[in-house]
Design an enzyme around this catalytic site. Structure first.
Site, PDB file in Angstrom:
ATOM      1  N   LYS A  39       0.812  -1.222   0.000  1.00 24.97           N
ATOM      2  CA  LYS A  39       0.000   0.000   0.000  1.00 24.97           C
ATOM      3  C   LYS A  39       0.843   1.270   0.000  1.00 24.97           C
ATOM      4  O   LYS A  39       0.409   2.304  -0.514  1.00 24.97           O
ATOM      5  CB  LYS A  39      -0.954   0.019   1.188  1.00 24.97           C
ATOM      6  N   ARG A 134      -7.299   1.503  17.100  1.00 26.93           N
ATOM      7  CA  ARG A 134      -7.754   1.649  15.718  1.00 26.93           C
ATOM      8  C   ARG A 134      -8.797   0.557  15.512  1.00 26.93           C
ATOM      9  O   ARG A 134      -9.788   0.518  16.227  1.00 26.93           O
ATOM     10  CB  ARG A 134      -6.579   1.571  14.732  1.00 26.93           C
TER      11      ARG A 134
END
Length: 362
Positions: A39, A134
């Site tokens: 990514k 998260r």
């Protein structure tokens, strides 16, 4: 100094491949399979191939689009979707990915329904929040039981394992203790599901430090590595990883103006284009260069000039200003200055449509 081209992020494939190989071998020694995370460079094909050539057991990305592109290009690897699936992309997740990370019972059931329609099977890793705040279930019996109940209803979705992420949001460092919490949740999930989990995924580049120190729990058998392979660094731990290459890539920007100007603006100072009131150090009249690169293209705080005597002064959306008074080289319009990048700067530059990613053998 290099002469003449538009902004480019140049990536050295041999050093990426070497980093991947060294990470994979380090992990193997403790029974851990390392995958490469693509990514950071937006699923770049050549970088993905370098990771596979370096021995990565799987590739992972946060965007289904990137995975689909790599599969269409024929990259031979299992693919893991790193970001929790959006309900609106469930069909595409089943079509293009082999494994996805999940935390919601509703998402698990949507995946199973999509698998039924497409006549496919899909594996999931249940994410556990061990403190970074998260994604992931909180390690409580109620949340574990809720996820287990959804998995037991599935006909085509299988739980491959559990995983966690630290450092990316809350800055929490991986430790024997928080990895131990992941293992505890995995064991409880195994009891509820009635079978052993194949994967205990213990985080990303920051978790390599636990392996180096011999503190990684033996149950952890997978890591998802991006930054360490791409840059040879661990930003969460604030270190350059000594056995990896750091000179893997640099950013080039072309000079479009060179002039001697005062170092403090003339006139009443208000906010800049981003709503900040800037401060300027008065260093007198200096030789300054304007580059064809700005905040729309890169995270300014994450770049450092390669040439000596160059000082970054600031940037607007599409112009960067540097002091070149003390540079030994002759800087003129058309000159190209080079900069090292950290993870945030790499990510921004690779994402900008105005910066070309050039991945090449050295």
């Amino acid at each position: 100094m290099i002469m003449g081209s538009n902004p480019k992020l140049r990536v050295g494939l041999e050093k990426i491949r070497d980093n991947a190989s060294k990470v994979v071998e380090l992990c193997k020694k403790t029974g851990i399979r390392a995958g490469g995370v693509t990514k950071g460079l937006c699923g770049n094909l050549k970088v993905a191939e370098a990771m596979v050539d370096g021995g990565c057991f799987f590739l992972a990305d946060s965007r289904v689009k990137n995975i689909a592109n790599l599969k269409r290009e024929g990259v031979n690897s299992p693919f893991v979707l790193l970001r929790l699936p959006m309900p609106s992309e469930i069909d595409a997740v089943v079509t293009w990915t082999d494994v996805s990370l999940v935390s919601m019972a509703e998402t698990i059931l949507l995946l199973d329904e999509a698998c039924k329609i497409q006549n496919k099977f899909h594996e999931v890793i249940v994410m556990v929040d061990v403190g970074d705040l998260r994604e992931g279930i909180w390690p409580s019996d109620v949340e574990i039981e809720t996820v287990a109940s959804a998995l037991k209803k599935c006909k085509r979705v299988h739980c491959l394992g559990v995983g966690t992420n630290v450092g990316c949001y809350g800055g929490v460092l991986p430790s024997r203790e928080n990895m131990g919490r992941l293992v505890e949740v995995g064991r409880k999930l195994e009891d509820l599901l009635g079978y052993k989990l194949a994967v205990y995924s213990g985080g990303s580049s920051s978790s390599l430090a636990l392996i180096e120190k011999g503190e990684m729990p033996r149950e952890i058998n997978q890591l998802r590595i991006g930054e360490a392979i791409l840059l040879g660094t661990d930003v969460t731990g604030g270190r350059k990883i000594p056995y990896l290459n750091q000179d893997t890539m640099f950013l080039e920007a072309e000079v479009i103006e060179v002039r001697r100007k005062p170092s403090v603006p003339v006139g009443e100072i208000g906010a800049d284009a981003f709503g900040n009131v800037p401060f300027f150090e008065d260093r007198g009249v200096r030789l300054r260069a304007v580059l064809a690169l700005g905040k729309q293209d890169v995270r300014l705080e994450g770049i450092k000039p390669l040439q000596n005597g160059i000082r970054i002064l600031g940037a607007s959306s599409d112009h960067m200003i540097v002091d070149v008074e003390d540079c030994d080289e002759n800087i003129s319009p058309g000159s190209v200055l080079a900069f090292r990048v950290d993870y945030g700067a790499m990510l921004a530059a690779a994402t900008s449509p105005y910066v070309e990613v050039v991945a090449e053998a050295e």
